[in-house]
Design an enzyme around this catalytic site. Sequence first.
Site, PDB file in Angstrom:
ATOM      1  N   LYS A  77       0.817  -1.203   0.000  1.00  8.54           N
ATOM      2  CA  LYS A  77       0.000   0.000   0.000  1.00  8.54           C
ATOM      3  C   LYS A  77       0.851   1.254   0.000  1.00  8.54           C
ATOM      4  CE  LYS A  77      -3.747  -0.154  -0.169  1.00  8.54           C
ATOM      5  NZ  LYS A  77      -4.596  -0.267  -1.386  1.00  8.54           N
ATOM      6  N   HIS A  95      -1.350   4.542  -6.189  1.00  9.09           N
ATOM      7  CA  HIS A  95      -2.669   5.156  -6.415  1.00  9.09           C
ATOM      8  C   HIS A  95      -2.557   6.647  -6.757  1.00  9.09           C
ATOM      9  CE1 HIS A  95      -4.321   1.416  -4.960  1.00  9.09           C
ATOM     10  NE2 HIS A  95      -3.708   1.551  -3.808  1.00  9.09           N
ATOM     11  N   GLN A 100      -5.907  10.585  -8.788  1.00  9.30           N
ATOM     12  CA  GLN A 100      -6.644  10.487  -7.540  1.00  9.30           C
ATOM     13  C   GLN A 100      -6.247  11.653  -6.630  1.00  9.30           C
ATOM     14  OE1 GLN A 100      -4.830   7.989  -9.025  1.00  9.30           O
ATOM     15  NE2 GLN A 100      -5.685   5.970  -8.541  1.00  9.30           N
ATOM     16  N   ARG A 129      -1.049  -7.136 -20.230  1.00  8.02           N
ATOM     17  CA  ARG A 129      -1.782  -7.642 -19.070  1.00  8.02           C
ATOM     18  C   ARG A 129      -0.935  -7.477 -17.811  1.00  8.02           C
ATOM     19  NH1 ARG A 129      -6.062 -10.971 -17.833  1.00  8.02           N
ATOM     20  NH2 ARG A 129      -5.828 -12.429 -16.099  1.00  8.02           N
ATOM     21  N   PHE A 134      -4.318  -8.397  -7.271  1.00  9.45           N
ATOM     22  CA  PHE A 134      -5.116  -8.974  -6.196  1.00  9.45           C
ATOM     23  C   PHE A 134      -6.588  -9.081  -6.596  1.00  9.45           C
ATOM     24  CE2 PHE A 134      -1.571  -7.454  -3.532  1.00  9.45           C
ATOM     25  CZ  PHE A 134      -1.379  -8.568  -2.718  1.00  9.45           C
ATOM     26  N   TYR A 243     -12.510  -2.008 -14.195  1.00 14.66           N
ATOM     27  CA  TYR A 243     -11.278  -1.227 -14.199  1.00 14.66           C
ATOM     28  C   TYR A 243     -11.584   0.061 -14.943  1.00 14.66           C
ATOM     29  CZ  TYR A 243      -6.456   0.255 -14.775  1.00 14.66           C
ATOM     30  OH  TYR A 243      -5.290   0.976 -14.734  1.00 14.66           O
ATOM     31  N   SER A 273     -13.823  -1.633  -6.965  1.00 18.99           N
ATOM     32  CA  SER A 273     -12.922  -0.799  -7.765  1.00 18.99           C
ATOM     33  C   SER A 273     -12.441   0.416  -6.980  1.00 18.99           C
ATOM     34  CB  SER A 273     -13.616  -0.353  -9.048  1.00 18.99           C
ATOM     35  OG  SER A 273     -14.018  -1.465  -9.812  1.00 18.99           O
TER      36      SER A 273
END
Length: 369
Positions: A77, A95, A100, A129, A134, A243, A273
Amino acid sequence: MSTQRLWLRCEKKEFERRSALTPTTAKKLIDAGFQISVERDEQRIFDDAEFEAVGCTLVDNNSWPTAPTDVPIIGLKELPESQEPLPHTHIQFAHCYKRQAGWSSVLARFYKGGGTLYDLEFLTDATGRRVAAFGYHAGFAGAAAGALALAAQRSGEKLGRLEPYENETAMIEGVKNTLGGSAKGVKALVIGALGRCGRGAVDLFRKIGLAEDDILKWDMAETAKGGPFQEILDVDIFVNCIYLSSSIPPFLNNDQITAAGQDRRLSVVVDVSCDTTNPFNPIPIYSINTTFSEPTVPVDLRQDLPLLSVISIDHLPTLLPREASEQFSNDLLPSLLELPGRKTAKVWTDAERLFNEKQKEAVEAEGLR
């Protein structure tokens, strides 16, 4: 060739028990010539002794800032918010590539420190890909949390603190027992059902007893007409597993929910998501991420309308921390074995190229040039 070092940092996110490396994958890296440092971490699902037993060197908790700057730091994380420059190479989920909240300040830390980010979400193979994700366990755990929230709501209660399960069997039995022995009669809709995440959600619903006809499996073909979708209001649990990469019409919104009045069946929305702060969020009925201690947030509706709860936990796979970690780390292993050649190995050069592009955007957004 010099020994490739790798430093497994602790996770600072509350309740996060997963690990980017496991004792199994750490041993395979050591057998390939790596030197692995592992921060002591009581929160991690794997005991420190398990890593030490396979040849890892244990180091102090959260001591990675003192590591030599040429040692890559691996975690899962995002790091805690800070303005401190980052001089190391970090392998993690950051992220921050989809704009974001706070994205530019995260990337600015790398610019200021001269470090590099290899974002795990964007490590891809030759076909594009993701090499490791997870997704399956996120969908599986998200569907389980949704079923638990439904059971609590039907009992006139609010879902309490979620605790990780020892394994998949324990999770299935726990959810079934909470529902009175079976989920028969519950109806669910999964959007993104053909992906890893969606398959996980569908599998959980099957294993807790939903009839096949009561699991609506939607993907791009079903959503092509554009939302909002009435069908979502006609199930007990809606699980979003898409996604998101661009703006799309919302799947549901407050006006639609309000218009349904007392006739709405929908009780729980699980946004696996978790694009909470993404400007393109297709579920604009909530604005915060929920947590393991407070798993649900009510949608702000008129008091005369039935309760609608949202689960928006951004690390759901930690409900199955050991199994999720083993699967993810094993999938990541081939790429990690290429880390000594990361200046030429495509999985790493592509990731670094993307980082440089995103960092340039962040530098402009932060006015650092």
